[in-house]
Structures are given as structure tokens and as C-alpha cells.
Design a protein around this motif. Structure first.
Motif, short mmCIF file in Angstrom:
data_model
loop_
_atom_site.label_atom_id
_atom_site.label_comp_id
_atom_site.label_asym_id
_atom_site.label_seq_id
_atom_site.Cartn_x
_atom_site.Cartn_y
_atom_site.Cartn_z
N ARG A 58 32.83 38.20 34.11
CA ARG A 58 33.67 37.99 33.33
C ARG A 58 32.84 37.29 32.24
NH1 ARG A 58 39.07 35.63 31.44
NH2 ARG A 58 38.08 33.62 31.26
N GLU A 93 32.98 43.94 42.81
CA GLU A 93 31.92 44.68 43.17
C GLU A 93 30.18 44.74 43.15
OE1 GLU A 93 31.82 49.01 40.37
OE2 GLU A 93 33.87 49.49 42.24
N SER A 107 30.05 42.66 39.36
CA SER A 107 31.67 43.15 38.08
C SER A 107 32.05 43.33 38.31
CB SER A 107 30.75 44.61 37.53
OG SER A 107 31.10 45.72 39.08
N THR A 109 35.78 44.33 39.01
CA THR A 109 37.38 45.58 39.82
C THR A 109 38.24 45.45 37.81
OG1 THR A 109 37.99 43.97 41.13
CG2 THR A 109 36.43 45.89 41.73
N ASP A 110 38.69 46.60 38.37
CA ASP A 110 39.92 46.34 37.24
C ASP A 110 41.18 45.47 38.49
OD1 ASP A 110 39.01 48.73 36.03
OD2 ASP A 110 40.06 50.13 36.78
N ASP A 111 41.45 45.54 39.12
CA ASP A 111 42.37 44.43 39.50
C ASP A 111 41.52 42.75 40.21
OD1 ASP A 111 43.95 46.81 41.05
OD2 ASP A 111 43.00 46.54 43.02
N ALA A 113 40.06 42.36 37.12
CA ALA A 113 40.13 41.69 35.82
C ALA A 113 41.80 41.17 35.85
CB ALA A 113 39.70 42.55 35.06
N ALA A 114 42.45 41.63 36.94
CA ALA A 114 43.51 41.46 35.95
C ALA A 114 44.14 40.11 36.71
CB ALA A 114 44.37 43.00 36.95
#
Length: 166
Positions: A58, A93, A107, A109-111, A113-114
């Protein structure tokens, strides 16, 4: 005392004074307690090193795996294992660098980041509780001292000998 050590009373003896005086003993106790607290209060599956990698991704988006290894105090082979596990779980990823196919760009993933948002919230609560015995105005000083000691201990571990062992 001999009966106590043979388990006659079921009461554990206190650690020997020379052991308590050793910084490694204190560090190991703290680390064991930290791992237990992390598993119970933060996440029983996502590990501290995985959390560190997610945080680094991040903070440094599109960085390569090898470069981030040092930022999270992992050797490159451990970093590769940690990243493979997180990739399988769908948290990150890993893609080949367009300039060097041997480098893996990381990077979230959406999961991922959550998960990072939720685990960060729990981690900050744990951090506050772990430092609750320290006055508020000294907490950042203590965290800084722990990191200074960590960096020094890493440097000592890299040495081929210690003074007096020549």
C-alpha cells in the motif's frame, strides 16, 4: 527446590536471574506473547509478516517483491514464500515487470485492500494495549527504541565475529 523442579508441587519456578538479565530472553518472551496476542486479537490466519507486506505494498505501489523485502525485514526467499501464499489467498497480485521478467511487481487486490483496512484497525488496538503499561508521552519513544534495537541486532547477526571472539 529440587522437588519443585521435578514437578512435585506443580508450581513453575521463576526464571534464573542470569536468564532474566539476557536481552534475548526478554525479546523471545515478548515475541512469543506478541504472536499469541496477534493470533487471538488480530487474525489467526494472516500473519504479522503478511500484514507488513500488505502495508508495504500500500505504501509503495507497483514496487517489486525484492525491493520490498528489505522494507519489511524479510529475506528474499521468505518474502517469495509469503507473497505466494498471499497470492493464492487472493490478497495480492504478482506480475512480471515489463523491464525485467525476473522481477515480480506487487499490487493489492480488492480483497487484500479490504483485509488490510480491517487488520490495521485490529492491529492498532493491539498496539495500544501492548503499550498500555507505558505512559502515553513515551509510547513513540519505546516503539522507536525497539526498532533501533532491531536494526542493531540485525547488524550484529550479519557480523562474522563478535569483539573478543577473534
Amino acid at each position: 527446590m529440587g522437588e519443585l523442579l521435578r514437578g512435585g508441587t506443580g508450581v513453575a519456578p521463576a526464571p534464573p536471574a542470569d536468564l532474566v538479565a539476557a536481552p534475548g530472553y526478554g525479546a523471545r518472551r515478548m515475541y512469543q506473547a506478541y504472536l499469541a496476542a496477534w493470533s487471538r486479537h488480530v487474525d489467526p490466519v494472516l500473519t504479522g509478516p503478511q500484514f507488513a507486506v500488505l502495508s508495504a505494498i500500500r505504501a509503495y505501489p507497483e514496487s517489486d517483491q525484492s525491493s520490498l523485502a528489505g522494507a519489511v525485514a524479510l529475506d528474499t526467499s521468505t518474502m517469495a514464500d509469503v507473497c505466494r501464499r498471499m497470492e493464492r489467498r487472493g490478497l495480492i497480485e504478482r506480475t512480471e515487470s515489463p523491464r525485467d521478467a525476473r522481477r515480480k511487481i506487487l499490487s493489492l487486490t480488492d480483497d487484500g485492500a479490504a483485509a488490510l483496512v480491517e487488520v490495521t484497525r485490529r492491529t492498532r488496538r493491539l498496539d495500544a494495549e501492548l503499550l498500555a503499561a507505558v505512559p502515553d508521552d513515551r509510547r513513540s519513544e519505546i516503539a522507536g527504541l525497539l526498532n533501533t534495537l532491531g536494526a542493531h541486532w540485525e547488524a550484529v547477526a550479519e557480523r562474522t565475529s563478535l569483539p573478543g571472539n577473534d
